[in-house]
Design a protein around this motif. Structure first.
Motif, PDB file in Angstrom:
ATOM      1  N   VAL A 149       9.327 -21.617  -3.445  1.00 58.86           N
ATOM      2  CA  VAL A 149       8.717 -21.544  -4.763  1.00 58.86           C
ATOM      3  C   VAL A 149       8.251 -20.135  -5.091  1.00 58.86           C
ATOM      4  O   VAL A 149       8.389 -19.663  -6.213  1.00 58.86           O
ATOM      5  N   MET A 150       7.703 -19.454  -4.081  1.00 61.15           N
ATOM      6  CA  MET A 150       7.058 -18.175  -4.366  1.00 61.15           C
ATOM      7  C   MET A 150       7.788 -16.974  -3.791  1.00 61.15           C
ATOM      8  O   MET A 150       7.401 -15.830  -4.032  1.00 61.15           O
TER       9      MET A 150
ATOM     10  N   PHE B 297       8.544 -35.508  -4.045  1.00 60.63           N
ATOM     11  CA  PHE B 297       8.241 -36.166  -5.312  1.00 60.63           C
ATOM     12  C   PHE B 297       7.451 -35.225  -6.230  1.00 60.63           C
ATOM     13  O   PHE B 297       7.752 -35.089  -7.423  1.00 60.63           O
ATOM     14  N   ILE B 298       6.456 -34.573  -5.659  1.00 61.12           N
ATOM     15  CA  ILE B 298       5.632 -33.656  -6.470  1.00 61.12           C
ATOM     16  C   ILE B 298       6.495 -32.522  -7.040  1.00 61.12           C
ATOM     17  O   ILE B 298       6.387 -32.164  -8.216  1.00 61.12           O
ATOM     18  N   LEU B 299       7.351 -31.997  -6.189  1.00 53.79           N
ATOM     19  CA  LEU B 299       8.147 -30.836  -6.600  1.00 53.79           C
ATOM     20  C   LEU B 299       9.193 -31.166  -7.661  1.00 53.79           C
ATOM     21  O   LEU B 299       9.423 -30.401  -8.589  1.00 53.79           O
ATOM     22  N   TYR B 300       9.830 -32.313  -7.486  1.00 52.10           N
ATOM     23  CA  TYR B 300      11.012 -32.573  -8.308  1.00 52.10           C
ATOM     24  C   TYR B 300      10.874 -33.728  -9.291  1.00 52.10           C
ATOM     25  O   TYR B 300      11.778 -33.994 -10.067  1.00 52.10           O
TER      26      TYR B 300
ATOM     27  N   THR C 175       7.593 -34.520 -10.907  1.00 57.62           N
ATOM     28  CA  THR C 175       6.331 -34.507 -11.666  1.00 57.62           C
ATOM     29  C   THR C 175       6.304 -33.304 -12.609  1.00 57.62           C
ATOM     30  O   THR C 175       7.054 -32.327 -12.429  1.00 57.62           O
ATOM     31  N   GLU C 176       5.430 -33.389 -13.579  1.00 58.22           N
ATOM     32  CA  GLU C 176       5.281 -32.304 -14.546  1.00 58.22           C
ATOM     33  C   GLU C 176       4.806 -31.028 -13.846  1.00 58.22           C
ATOM     34  O   GLU C 176       5.246 -29.924 -14.155  1.00 58.22           O
ATOM     35  N   PHE C 177       3.882 -31.223 -12.857  1.00 55.43           N
ATOM     36  CA  PHE C 177       3.397 -30.056 -12.129  1.00 55.43           C
ATOM     37  C   PHE C 177       4.539 -29.372 -11.382  1.00 55.43           C
ATOM     38  O   PHE C 177       4.654 -28.144 -11.373  1.00 55.43           O
ATOM     39  N   GLY C 178       5.389 -30.190 -10.757  1.00 56.85           N
ATOM     40  CA  GLY C 178       6.523 -29.639 -10.024  1.00 56.85           C
ATOM     41  C   GLY C 178       7.439 -28.840 -10.936  1.00 56.85           C
ATOM     42  O   GLY C 178       7.923 -27.767 -10.567  1.00 56.85           O
ATOM     43  N   ARG C 179       7.642 -29.342 -12.122  1.00 53.21           N
ATOM     44  CA  ARG C 179       8.514 -28.628 -13.067  1.00 53.21           C
ATOM     45  C   ARG C 179       7.850 -27.316 -13.498  1.00 53.21           C
ATOM     46  O   ARG C 179       8.507 -26.275 -13.591  1.00 53.21           O
ATOM     47  N   SER C 180       6.552 -27.366 -13.734  1.00 55.71           N
ATOM     48  CA  SER C 180       5.822 -26.152 -14.091  1.00 55.71           C
ATOM     49  C   SER C 180       5.916 -25.134 -12.969  1.00 55.71           C
ATOM     50  O   SER C 180       6.102 -23.933 -13.189  1.00 55.71           O
ATOM     51  N   LEU C 181       5.796 -25.657 -11.784  1.00 56.65           N
ATOM     52  CA  LEU C 181       5.811 -24.812 -10.596  1.00 56.65           C
ATOM     53  C   LEU C 181       7.148 -24.077 -10.474  1.00 56.65           C
ATOM     54  O   LEU C 181       7.213 -22.860 -10.291  1.00 56.65           O
ATOM     55  N   ARG C 182       8.221 -24.820 -10.623  1.00 60.22           N
ATOM     56  CA  ARG C 182       9.541 -24.190 -10.480  1.00 60.22           C
ATOM     57  C   ARG C 182       9.878 -23.327 -11.685  1.00 60.22           C
ATOM     58  O   ARG C 182      10.540 -22.303 -11.560  1.00 60.22           O
ATOM     59  N   ALA C 183       9.393 -23.726 -12.827  1.00 62.75           N
ATOM     60  CA  ALA C 183       9.611 -22.893 -14.012  1.00 62.75           C
ATOM     61  C   ALA C 183       8.916 -21.543 -13.851  1.00 62.75           C
ATOM     62  O   ALA C 183       9.451 -20.489 -14.223  1.00 62.75           O
ATOM     63  N   SER C 184       7.730 -21.561 -13.261  1.00 60.27           N
ATOM     64  CA  SER C 184       6.976 -20.321 -13.031  1.00 60.27           C
ATOM     65  C   SER C 184       7.780 -19.376 -12.156  1.00 60.27           C
ATOM     66  O   SER C 184       7.773 -18.161 -12.353  1.00 60.27           O
TER      67      SER C 184
ATOM     68  N   GLN D 208      19.081 -22.617  -1.502  1.00 56.82           N
ATOM     69  CA  GLN D 208      18.264 -22.589  -2.713  1.00 56.82           C
ATOM     70  C   GLN D 208      18.984 -23.124  -3.942  1.00 56.82           C
ATOM     71  O   GLN D 208      18.405 -23.826  -4.748  1.00 56.82           O
ATOM     72  N   LYS D 209      20.268 -22.768  -4.067  1.00 59.48           N
ATOM     73  CA  LYS D 209      20.976 -23.185  -5.278  1.00 59.48           C
ATOM     74  C   LYS D 209      20.979 -24.703  -5.410  1.00 59.48           C
ATOM     75  O   LYS D 209      20.689 -25.264  -6.457  1.00 59.48           O
ATOM     76  N   ALA D 210      21.288 -25.318  -4.266  1.00 61.66           N
ATOM     77  CA  ALA D 210      21.329 -26.784  -4.291  1.00 61.66           C
ATOM     78  C   ALA D 210      19.957 -27.358  -4.572  1.00 61.66           C
ATOM     79  O   ALA D 210      19.799 -28.317  -5.321  1.00 61.66           O
ATOM     80  N   VAL D 211      18.952 -26.738  -3.977  1.00 56.41           N
ATOM     81  CA  VAL D 211      17.593 -27.242  -4.141  1.00 56.41           C
ATOM     82  C   VAL D 211      17.150 -27.137  -5.591  1.00 56.41           C
ATOM     83  O   VAL D 211      16.626 -28.068  -6.182  1.00 56.41           O
ATOM     84  N   ARG D 212      17.366 -25.990  -6.176  1.00 60.01           N
ATOM     85  CA  ARG D 212      16.827 -25.760  -7.520  1.00 60.01           C
ATOM     86  C   ARG D 212      17.620 -26.479  -8.606  1.00 60.01           C
ATOM     87  O   ARG D 212      17.159 -26.603  -9.722  1.00 60.01           O
TER      88      ARG D 212
END
Lengths: 292, 426
Positions: free
Chosen positions: A31-32, A158-161, A163-172, A286-290
């Motif tokens: 993520v970071m 589940f949190i990462l992929y 939930t809204e927080f997960g989407r915010s997190l990856r969008a960041s 990463q590509k597959a993950v994201r």
């Protein structure tokens, strides 16, 4: 055949423990893009926290996670807020290694001062007991650790992929400017992510401390294995960390049983090289993950 | 819904990975160097003459950190004793101890620094054969005597250095009392099978091979023998394979507490109860061992050694008292490492006193002269390789929470051996 099955079972059960320890590392990087060299000592810190709760307050190791996970979460948020947030984007990866290495050295020194260099091990009724299933003795601590790993890693996924927080997190992570434009507090998301990554380590540390005698220097051998797992699984992939941990430990157990323990580590690294040649991004890169 | 597509901007390419790993290595080197430069000293100086500086590198971090600390404590209480009794040659003793992080390359660098930069008057050994070998080579290069207490693996003496002196018993024969005892048991009690898992450490492997040879000669069949690397952190598959062999006895080549603890835990989980478990190292670490495995699981576990807190050698009780006074704790906190380090100081002091100077050549000649010296571990007499030929090795066992001398059976101080070993947790 029974030796083979035993090796596979050993590998799966112990692999889940390593997955618990590596999950935070892969989450934080994925993520970071921060390589957290302090992951090993954070595992050891998790073990010490469980030790304190168990020995001084009589709290069961698993019940104690209700306390240690939030404590580690706060520590993770503190590290991100106080140190990582200040790193510039251009040299973030290389500087993060230096900063987290410094964190590791400091934590190791503090633990050494508080607890000394003597070895400790977490104890509970289930640490040395096992359940007999189809002719195999399955240690309770590993069975419980496996269930904990599946539960925690599933929750993380589940949190990462999902939930809204997960989407915010990856969008960041994908584009901070765009994320800010749509109202995401990027610094807050980063701090929470680092906190979650460190919090999960509390669980890994507890199981590690229950299966291994440890002291403040025990992180030295851990970090190289955890980095290897994360690279094999694909940096950033929670499922990859689980898969790579199990694969690594199963390979080691089979080679150790049928050939020699001396060659077990070597064969694993040969597999690592082969996988990276075929899939440079690891099993679940990463590509597959994201893309999920 | 946010479209989750990764853009190229913060891409972590291979070049960055290379740079990052390079930075990590550089950081590691820099911080290790910073760590190794920290020094501690013990002086208690009461005279105006210049103190005698004794340079020592110890593994105060890394794999051998627990042993390193015990060694540091042993050296410190010896220095305190000497300084409180007038010092050496009328001068106070000052220890300069630096950490090698359990790394042979760092140990080599440390002794180079201690001799050429700090101009140490004497150097004492580090911990373990692994670290002693590079240390002794450096000392030999500068003509220094290297007196040490835990570097007695055969590979150290195979170097043929005339400056190396190990005050403890030669490592290779450490398991001989236990192996001979097992081999000599009446046929009905003698184990039929044995398992030998061992680390590839120069301290463990030679001992295990000699024990294996003795036991095989007595008809005890080897059902498991494997060497594992020192980098192994997960012992489950190895311990499970030993348990699956169902050997009557296990001879474990271990260097530390975590290794023995991991094997015992797995054996207990697999409901595998060998009649005897003899480990080369780990159970001799007193309360540290008990803290890791639990008193019930320690019951019956054996380990070879030359010293224990109740040892009758002259000065041993005084050393234990001094240790408790300085560091607190109880008798069980005093590990054999403390006695090994203390013995190094005792032997060096006798040599320096006899020679009447700090002349290294004269000290080396004196130690090779065949003279018998004394230590808290018993008599010390060096052969031409620097091995202590006068040292006796005993077998020790945890018996109901007490660390007892049990072998050889003919020794008047040996008693109460538990065989077969009680089940785990009993």
């Amino acid at each position: 055949m029974s030796n083979f099955l035993r090796a596979v079972i050993d590998g799966v059960l112990t692999g889940s423990v390593y997955a618990l320890m590596a999950a935070g590392l892969t989450l934080i990087f994925g993520v970071m893009e921060v390589i957290n060299i302090a992951q090993g000592i954070l595992v050891v810190l998790g073990a010490y926290l469980s030790y304190v709760l168990s020995v001084h307050l009589g709290i069961d190791l698993f019940a104690g996670l209700i306390i240690t996970i939030p404590v580690m979460f706060v520590l993770g948020v503190g590290i991100q807020w106080g140190l990582m947030r200040r790193l510039g984007e251009r040299e973030k990866v290389s500087m993060s290694i230096l900063v987290t290495y410094a964190v590791a050295i400091i934590l190791e020194g503090v633990l050494d001062l508080i607890f000394g260099p003597g070895y400790l091990q977490l104890t509970a009724w289930y640490v040395n007991q096992s359940i007999h299933v189809f002719g195999f003795y399955l240690p309770y601590i590993y069975v419980f650790g496996f269930i904990l790993a599946v539960g925690l890693l599933g929750s993380l996924y589940f949190i990462l992929y999902r939930t809204e927080f997960g989407r915010s997190l990856r969008a960041s992570q994908q584009n901070k400017t765009a994320a800010r434009l749509i109202g995401i507090d990027v610094n807050r998301v980063a701090a929470i992510t680092f906190g979650i990554g460190v919090a999960v380590t509390a669980a890994g540390g507890m199981v590690f401390g229950a299966t291994t005698a440890f002291n403040s220097n025990s992180s030295a051998d851990l970090i190289s294995r955890l980095l290897t797992i994360v690279i094999l699984g694909g940096m950033g992939s929670i499922g990859g960390a689980m898969g790579a941990s199990v694969l690594m430990l199963v390979i080691e157990a089979i080679v150790s049983t049928y050939w020699s323990p001396t060659w077990a580590t070597l064969v694993f690294y040969m597999v690592l090289v082969l996988v990276l040649v075929v899939r440079p991004a690891g099993l679940f890169g990463q590509k597959a993950v994201r893309a999920q | 819904m946010i479209k989750l597509r990764r853009k190229a901007a913060p891409n972590f390419g291979r070049r960055k990975l290379g740079a990052a790993l390079g930075a990590a290595v550089a950081a590691g080197g820099f911080l290790a160097a910073c760590g190794s430069s920290s020094a501690s000293s013990t002086s208690g100086s009461t005279t105006t003459s210049k103190p005698i500086v004794i340079g020592i590198s110890l593994p105060l971090s890394g794999d051998f950190s627990a042993d390193g600390l015990a060694f540091k404590q042993g050296y410190e209480i010896w220095a305190d004793y000497v300084n409180s009794h007038g010092g050496l040659l009328g001068r106070q003793v000052q220890l300069k101890i630096i950490s090698d992080n359990s790394d042979p390359a760092q140990a080599q660098t440390d002794y180079q620094q201690l001799i050429t930069v700090d101009h140490a008057d004497l150097v004492f050994g580090p911990f373990s054969t692994l670290l002693t070998i590079p240390a002794a080579k450096v000392a030999n290069r500068y003509g220094y005597a290297m007196i040490e207490g835990a570097g007695g693996g055969p590979s150290a003496f195979a170097l043929g250095l005339n400056n190396l002196f190990d005050v403890s018993a030669p490592v290779a024969n450490a398991l001989v009392p236990a192996a001979k005892w097992l081999a000599s048991l009446p046929v009905g009690q003698r184990p039929k099978t044995a398992a030998y898992p061992t680390s590839n450490d120069p301290f463990t492997e030679p001992q295990v091979l000699i024990a294996k040879k003795i036991m095989e000669a007595a008809g005890i069949k080897t059902v498991y023998f494997n060497v594992f690397g020192s980098e192994v952190t997960d012992f489950t598959p190895i311990a499970s394979a030993v348990a699956a062999s169902n050997a009557d006895v296990v001879i474990l080549g271990s260097v530390d507490v975590p290794t023995v603890s991991a094997f015992i835990q797995d054996f207990a989980q697999q409901h595998y109860n060998p009649k005897a478990l003899v480990a080369t190292g780990g159970p001799d670490q007193g309360s540290q061992f008990i803290a890791a495995v639990g008193a019930a699981n320690a019951n019956g576990v054996m380990v070879p050694n030359t010293w224990y807190p109740g040892a009758s050698a002259p000065g041993s009780n005084a050393m234990v008292s001094t240790y408790i006074k300085k560091f607190g704790g109880t008798v069980s906190n005093v590990s054999a490492d403390v006695a090994e380090a203390y013995s190094v100081g005792q032997v060096a002091a006798q040599a320096v006193t006899h020679v009447g100077s700090l002349n290294q050549k004269a000290i080396i000649q004196y130690l090779h002269s065949g003279v018998t010296l004394t230590s808290v571990q018993g008599p010390v007499k060096f052969d031409n390789l620097g091995e202590n030929t006068a040292a006796a090795i005993y077998g020790f066992q945890w018996v109901n929470g007490t660390f007892k001398q049990v072998l050889p059976l003919s020794d008047p101080n040996s008693s109460g051996l538990l065989y077969p070993k009680p089940n785990w947790g009993a």
